[in-house]
Design a protein around this motif. Structure first.
Motif, short mmCIF file in Angstrom:
data_model
loop_
_atom_site.label_atom_id
_atom_site.label_comp_id
_atom_site.label_asym_id
_atom_site.label_seq_id
_atom_site.Cartn_x
_atom_site.Cartn_y
_atom_site.Cartn_z
N ARG A 8 0.85 -1.20 0.00
CA ARG A 8 0.00 0.00 0.00
C ARG A 8 0.88 1.24 0.00
O ARG A 8 2.09 1.17 0.20
N ALA A 9 0.23 2.38 -0.22
CA ALA A 9 0.95 3.66 -0.19
C ALA A 9 1.35 4.00 1.25
O ALA A 9 0.66 3.64 2.21
N PHE A 10 2.46 4.69 1.37
CA PHE A 10 2.96 5.20 2.64
C PHE A 10 1.95 6.16 3.27
O PHE A 10 1.29 6.92 2.57
N ALA A 11 1.84 6.09 4.59
CA ALA A 11 1.09 7.08 5.37
C ALA A 11 2.03 7.58 6.47
O ALA A 11 2.94 6.86 6.89
N TRP A 12 1.82 8.80 6.94
CA TRP A 12 2.74 9.37 7.92
C TRP A 12 2.84 8.54 9.19
O TRP A 12 3.87 8.56 9.86
N ASP A 13 1.82 7.78 9.52
CA ASP A 13 1.89 6.89 10.69
C ASP A 13 2.97 5.83 10.51
O ASP A 13 3.40 5.21 11.49
N ASP A 14 3.41 5.59 9.27
CA ASP A 14 4.44 4.60 8.97
C ASP A 14 5.86 5.12 9.16
O ASP A 14 6.81 4.35 9.11
N TYR A 15 6.01 6.43 9.32
CA TYR A 15 7.34 7.04 9.26
C TYR A 15 8.35 6.39 10.21
O TYR A 15 9.45 6.02 9.79
N ASP A 16 8.00 6.23 11.48
CA ASP A 16 8.96 5.67 12.45
C ASP A 16 9.35 4.24 12.07
O ASP A 16 10.53 3.86 12.20
N ALA A 17 8.40 3.45 11.60
CA ALA A 17 8.71 2.07 11.19
C ALA A 17 9.61 2.06 9.96
O ALA A 17 10.52 1.23 9.86
N VAL A 18 9.37 2.98 9.03
CA VAL A 18 10.22 3.07 7.83
C VAL A 18 11.63 3.47 8.22
O VAL A 18 12.62 2.89 7.75
N VAL A 19 11.76 4.45 9.11
CA VAL A 19 13.07 4.87 9.59
C VAL A 19 13.79 3.69 10.24
O VAL A 19 14.99 3.48 10.02
N ALA A 20 13.08 2.90 11.02
CA ALA A 20 13.68 1.74 11.67
C ALA A 20 14.19 0.73 10.64
O ALA A 20 15.27 0.16 10.81
N ILE A 21 13.45 0.52 9.57
CA ILE A 21 13.90 -0.39 8.51
C ILE A 21 15.13 0.17 7.83
O ILE A 21 16.12 -0.55 7.62
N TRP A 22 15.10 1.45 7.46
CA TRP A 22 16.28 2.05 6.83
C TRP A 22 17.50 1.90 7.72
O TRP A 22 18.58 1.55 7.25
N ARG A 23 17.34 2.15 9.01
CA ARG A 23 18.48 2.00 9.94
C ARG A 23 18.94 0.55 10.03
O ARG A 23 20.13 0.27 10.07
N ALA A 24 17.99 -0.38 10.04
CA ALA A 24 18.33 -1.81 10.15
C ALA A 24 19.14 -2.30 8.95
O ALA A 24 19.92 -3.23 9.08
N VAL A 25 18.95 -1.66 7.79
CA VAL A 25 19.70 -2.09 6.60
C VAL A 25 20.89 -1.18 6.31
O VAL A 25 21.55 -1.31 5.28
N GLY A 26 21.17 -0.24 7.22
CA GLY A 26 22.35 0.61 7.08
C GLY A 26 22.17 1.85 6.24
O GLY A 26 23.16 2.45 5.81
N SER A 27 20.93 2.27 6.01
CA SER A 27 20.68 3.50 5.25
C SER A 27 20.33 4.63 6.21
O SER A 27 19.67 4.41 7.22
N ASP A 28 20.75 5.83 5.85
CA ASP A 28 20.36 6.99 6.62
C ASP A 28 18.89 7.29 6.36
O ASP A 28 18.45 7.26 5.21
N PRO A 29 18.13 7.60 7.40
CA PRO A 29 16.73 7.96 7.19
C PRO A 29 16.61 9.27 6.41
O PRO A 29 17.45 10.16 6.54
N LEU A 30 15.57 9.37 5.60
CA LEU A 30 15.28 10.63 4.93
C LEU A 30 14.55 11.52 5.92
O LEU A 30 13.62 11.06 6.59
N PRO A 31 14.95 12.78 6.00
CA PRO A 31 14.25 13.70 6.91
C PRO A 31 12.80 13.91 6.48
O PRO A 31 12.46 13.82 5.29
N ARG A 32 11.95 14.21 7.44
CA ARG A 32 10.53 14.45 7.16
C ARG A 32 10.33 15.51 6.09
O ARG A 32 9.49 15.36 5.21
N ALA A 33 11.11 16.59 6.15
CA ALA A 33 10.94 17.69 5.18
C ALA A 33 11.21 17.21 3.75
O ALA A 33 10.50 17.59 2.82
N GLU A 34 12.20 16.35 3.59
CA GLU A 34 12.51 15.82 2.26
C GLU A 34 11.37 14.92 1.76
O GLU A 34 10.98 14.98 0.60
N LEU A 35 10.83 14.11 2.65
CA LEU A 35 9.70 13.24 2.27
C LEU A 35 8.44 14.06 2.00
O LEU A 35 7.69 13.73 1.08
#
Length: 136
Positions: A8-35
């Motif tokens: 499904r499409a991203f919703a802002w409620d997903d942001y923290d979980a997405v950041v956690a996935i990015w961190r788990a795979v070694g990627s820097d999270p994208l800032p909220r303003a960029e998203l």
């Protein structure tokens, strides 16, 4: 766990979980303003794989009117080897095609042999372009 993960499409409620996935795979999270800026343009191309009620994978797609781009494909290590990355890419391809996108590009880091193999298995072919970048 649900045996049929949903895309499904991203919703802002997903942001923290997405950041956690990015961190788990070694990627820097994208800032909220960029998203926020990205989501103004094509929010339907930022996709989430949900498995058992949890965000398990993410892919960020963009379309500039000429080319589609796949960025930031990541699957939570606890949810890998279940086809989530392939399903995310397939859904993103369908959405890009529906927008009239004729070609999709993506970047693979030179030392990411597994990533390159994944993309090649999905029909993406390396090109000898030189990527240039300039921070603003």
């Amino acid at each position: 766990m649900n045996s049929h993960p949903s895309i499904r499409a991203f919703a802002w409620d997903d942001y923290d979980a997405v950041v956690a996935i990015w961190r788990a795979v070694g990627s820097d999270p994208l800032p909220r303003a960029e998203l926020e800026a990205k989501l103004i343009r094509d929010p339907e191309l930022f996709l989430i794989a949900e498995d058992g009620g949890a965000v398990a994978g993410v892919v960020l797609g963009t379309y500039d009117g000429r080319r589609g781009f796949i960025l930031r494909l990541a699957v939570d290590p606890a949810h890998r080897r279940r086809g989530l990355a392939t399903r995310l890419v397939a859904e993103l391809e369908l959405r890009l095609k529906a927008l009239g996108c004729p070609r999709i590009n993506l970047f693979v880091l030179p030392d990411n042999a597994a990533g390159l193999g994944f993309w090649q298995a999905l029909g993406y072919l390396p090109v000898p372009d030189v990527v240039c970048t300039k921070p603003l």
